[in-house]
Design a protein around this motif. Structure first.
Motif, mmCIF file in Angstrom:
data_model
loop_
_atom_site.group_PDB
_atom_site.id
_atom_site.type_symbol
_atom_site.label_atom_id
_atom_site.label_comp_id
_atom_site.label_asym_id
_atom_site.label_seq_id
_atom_site.Cartn_x
_atom_site.Cartn_y
_atom_site.Cartn_z
ATOM 1 N N PRO A 120 -6.397 2.554 0.795
ATOM 2 C CA PRO A 120 -5.068 2.799 1.376
ATOM 3 C C PRO A 120 -4.433 1.522 1.901
ATOM 4 O O PRO A 120 -5.112 0.612 2.366
ATOM 5 N N SER A 121 -3.113 1.459 1.801
ATOM 6 C CA SER A 121 -2.373 0.363 2.431
ATOM 7 C C SER A 121 -2.249 0.674 3.925
ATOM 8 O O SER A 121 -2.510 1.804 4.363
ATOM 9 N N ASP A 122 -1.813 -0.319 4.685
ATOM 10 C CA ASP A 122 -1.568 -0.073 6.109
ATOM 11 C C ASP A 122 -0.516 1.024 6.277
ATOM 12 O O ASP A 122 -0.641 1.871 7.164
ATOM 13 N N ALA A 123 0.495 1.019 5.404
ATOM 14 C CA ALA A 123 1.546 2.051 5.477
ATOM 15 C C ALA A 123 0.954 3.428 5.183
ATOM 16 O O ALA A 123 1.322 4.411 5.838
ATOM 17 N N ASP A 124 0.036 3.516 4.208
ATOM 18 C CA ASP A 124 -0.630 4.794 3.909
ATOM 19 C C ASP A 124 -1.381 5.298 5.137
ATOM 20 O O ASP A 124 -1.318 6.480 5.472
ATOM 21 N N ILE A 125 -2.100 4.407 5.788
ATOM 22 C CA ILE A 125 -2.894 4.783 6.963
ATOM 23 C C ILE A 125 -1.975 5.257 8.078
ATOM 24 O O ILE A 125 -2.199 6.318 8.674
ATOM 25 N N HIS A 127 1.076 6.415 7.895
ATOM 26 C CA HIS A 127 1.706 7.683 7.522
ATOM 27 C C HIS A 127 0.728 8.842 7.693
ATOM 28 O O HIS A 127 1.077 9.885 8.239
ATOM 29 N N ASN A 128 -0.497 8.650 7.229
ATOM 30 C CA ASN A 128 -1.513 9.703 7.286
ATOM 31 C C ASN A 128 -1.901 10.051 8.721
ATOM 32 O O ASN A 128 -2.126 11.212 9.040
ATOM 33 N N THR A 138 -3.851 1.915 20.938
ATOM 34 C CA THR A 138 -4.771 1.110 20.126
ATOM 35 C C THR A 138 -4.461 1.237 18.635
ATOM 36 O O THR A 138 -5.322 1.042 17.795
ATOM 37 N N HIS A 139 -3.223 1.520 18.313
ATOM 38 C CA HIS A 139 -2.832 1.799 16.928
ATOM 39 C C HIS A 139 -3.226 0.685 15.955
ATOM 40 O O HIS A 139 -3.703 0.975 14.859
ATOM 41 N N MET A 140 -3.014 -0.558 16.303
ATOM 42 C CA MET A 140 -3.363 -1.664 15.400
ATOM 43 C C MET A 140 -4.873 -1.716 15.167
ATOM 44 O O MET A 140 -5.321 -1.960 14.057
ATOM 45 N N ARG A 141 -5.650 -1.474 16.202
ATOM 46 C CA ARG A 141 -7.105 -1.452 16.049
ATOM 47 C C ARG A 141 -7.551 -0.279 15.188
ATOM 48 O O ARG A 141 -8.505 -0.387 14.418
ATOM 49 N N ILE A 142 -6.879 0.853 15.329
ATOM 50 C CA ILE A 142 -7.211 2.032 14.528
ATOM 51 C C ILE A 142 -6.957 1.735 13.050
ATOM 52 O O ILE A 142 -7.797 2.021 12.197
ATOM 53 N N VAL A 143 -5.812 1.136 12.738
ATOM 54 C CA VAL A 143 -5.501 0.786 11.345
ATOM 55 C C VAL A 143 -6.537 -0.197 10.818
ATOM 56 O O VAL A 143 -7.044 -0.030 9.697
#
Length: 163
Positions: A120-125, A127-128, A138-143
């Motif tokens: 998955p791309s970062d955008a896919d992640i 979006h999902n 912690t969104h950046m760490r989650i991605v």
């Protein structure tokens, strides 16, 4: 009251409950699987996310009578504290959790994503995982954790998504 046979994390369980009882309540109260959390009870936060078959579902609004024969997977089915699964390990390595309340739901939604899209791309992640709310930020760490797990799974496909 009705009786339901549920395949949860590869183990069969028989529970007796009302047909409209949310799957989340069965998991937490009857099976003592407390990874999935009660957040809102309205399918708006994602803390209760588990997998039903290959799909991520919100267990707080899914009546146990609608589970059918599909296997249920919870975060406990991906690994343990002693032997965390690939996603669990990646979340630990990226320090993706602060309070941790949303993380089981994030991991289960990410698990479903990686099973259907191993690159998955970062955008896919983003979006999902958009349905899963995290107030800690912690969104950046989650991605990064999902990308780390995807890479580990691509390098060692024999290890599978549970390794």
């Amino acid at each position: 009251m009705s009786t339901y046979n549920l395949d949860v994390n590869g183990h069969m369980h028989t529970v007796r409950t009302e047909p409209d009882t949310p799957l989340l309540y069965v998991l937490r109260n009857d099976l003592q699987l407390n990874g999935a959390k009660f957040g809102c009870g309205l399918a708006q936060c994602g803390a209760c996310t588990v997998m039903l078959g290959k799909e991520a579902v919100l267990s707080c609004v899914l009546p146990v009578s609608q589970v059918g024969q599909d296997p249920v997977r919870t975060v406990e089915g991906l690994g343990s504290a002693a032997a965390p699964g690939v996603l669990q390990r990646a979340f630990i390595e990226e320090q993706a959790a602060q309070c941790g309340y949303c993380i089981a739901g994030m991991i289960m939604r990410a698990q479903a994503l990686l099973e259907s899209n191993p690159s998955p791309s970062d955008a896919d992640i983003r979006h999902n995982l958009a349905i899963n709310l995290c107030r800690c930020g912690t969104h950046m760490r989650i991605v990064r954790a999902v990308q780390r797990a995807a890479e580990a799974m691509r390098r060692a496909p024999k290890a599978g998504l549970r390794a």
